[in-house]
Write an enzyme that holds these catalytic residues in place. Sequence first.
Site, PDB file in Angstrom:
ATOM      1  CB  ALA A 361      -1.090  -0.105   1.087  1.00 44.03           C
ATOM      2  CB  CYS A 362       0.132   4.407  -2.268  1.00 40.04           C
ATOM      3  SG  CYS A 362       1.111   3.380  -3.544  1.00 40.04           S
ATOM      4  CG  PHE A 363      -0.128   3.904   4.185  1.00 40.45           C
ATOM      5  CD1 PHE A 363       0.349   4.284   5.835  1.00 40.45           C
ATOM      6  CD2 PHE A 363      -0.545   2.881   3.803  1.00 40.45           C
ATOM      7  CE1 PHE A 363      -0.834   2.544   6.918  1.00 40.45           C
ATOM      8  CE2 PHE A 363      -1.583   2.232   4.423  1.00 40.45           C
ATOM      9  CZ  PHE A 363      -1.258   1.932   5.726  1.00 40.45           C
ATOM     10  CG  ASN A 400      -3.033   1.915  -2.627  1.00 39.38           C
ATOM     11  OD1 ASN A 400      -2.489   1.583  -2.026  1.00 39.38           O
ATOM     12  ND2 ASN A 400      -3.138   2.949  -3.172  1.00 39.38           N
TER      13      ASN A 400
END
Length: 464
Positions: A361-363, A400
């Site tokens: 995931a983008c964090f 996402n």
Amino acid sequence: MENNGSDRTGRRDEAVRAAVEQGLLRADAPIVGLLDVIGIRESAAELRAAFDAVVAPGTPVLHAFAVKATPLVPVLRLLREEGIGAEVASPGELALARAAGVPPNRTVLDSPAKTPTELREALALGIAVNVDNPQELDRIDALMRSATSRSPIGIRVNPQIGGGSIGATSTATATSKFGVALLDEGAREWIVGAYAERPWLTRLHAHTGSQGIPLSLMVRGVAETYALAEEINRRVGRRQVDTIDIGGGLPVNFASDATSPTYAQYARLLSDAVPGLFGGRYGLVTEFGRSLLAKHGTVVARVEYAKSAGGRPVAVTHAGVQVATRTVYAPASWPLRIAAYDGKGLPKSGADVLQDVAGPACFSGDLLAEGRALPLLEQGDYAAALDTGAYYFAHHYAYNSLARPGIYGFVPRGSAGGDGRVGEVAFAVVREPQTVAEIVAESGGAHASALTTLAPTASPSARP
């Protein structure tokens, strides 16, 4: 006696190897959930045996699996075959239980926010209902005036004995949202009066356990509930409460493969502390969830890239917040063990190296483990998140728009050959992996133009 989990560990290792060899894990299918069918059967048998050993012969006992822990129809069907019913807390969970063939008389409805429609359906089917609050009891009063029902009905109480180490999952605090708060002013009298006025109230329910709750506190919650049942029956002058639902919540050991505490330990503690509960005057209902499934599930994810940041190795995998939401957002409360496997699905050896195991995931906080000592994970290896059979891969979080992984049950087949390896592992599909087309459909793909074609309504100031 504590189960050290060695047999379960061996089955898991063979299943990971076989998942790679049989193509369940591959470049374009980089994450799967695996369920140990033998382990699930063993846990169900251990639960039944533990309470059979302490209840009087002939005592009616229902072990109802908390569907929220692993809401998968094949799992519920397997547990049904092992003599386990279902505890449900929503229309969706009830539908899953019915699809698995769990009969109404082995189903318990516990939702704290039951609608009139849910109550009407449960009473029509004969499902046991635990009433959460006085307003809900008013609704059931109205339904009972217009129809008869075979449903056993009781009130859920909160004994308000305190919480455990994880506040969000503590259900018996002074301000818990569940049940009638027993120590609040006037509550005990209201409860006794409710039973005196309604002969069809025949059960009493409390659930004080969960992860982070010590057994001593769980036992105290059951003791308080039993004492209330005795008081109700004494004050109404008849044996009206005939069944006590003690909930579930046995904590799980996430620190090793050992099963600890065990159902047998808990049952013996209860028998010592509340002997009257098991003397044959009361039927018994339990609602265990996590403790039945957690140890028998594994999330296995491919290491897509191995990199370094700040001098520390980082294995970027396909398992993160979408399958391990609690661990990612509250790692101190929900840590997971990670096992390292090589590209062939064999356990990795070698010196332990402090490294991070990251998700897709983008964090930046999407981490299964941070600074964990493991054999160095390299590109093409596999990282396995252990003890994830409950509240993990079946509870997808669509961050996402990451796809839900496929889930497969497994059993070993064959026997050890000359090389000492176990023969073929058989897999069965529990849930198909989600496709990109399904993600688009669930995200309104059929209504792509809905907002752009919505006709504006003239504002009052624009009217002639």
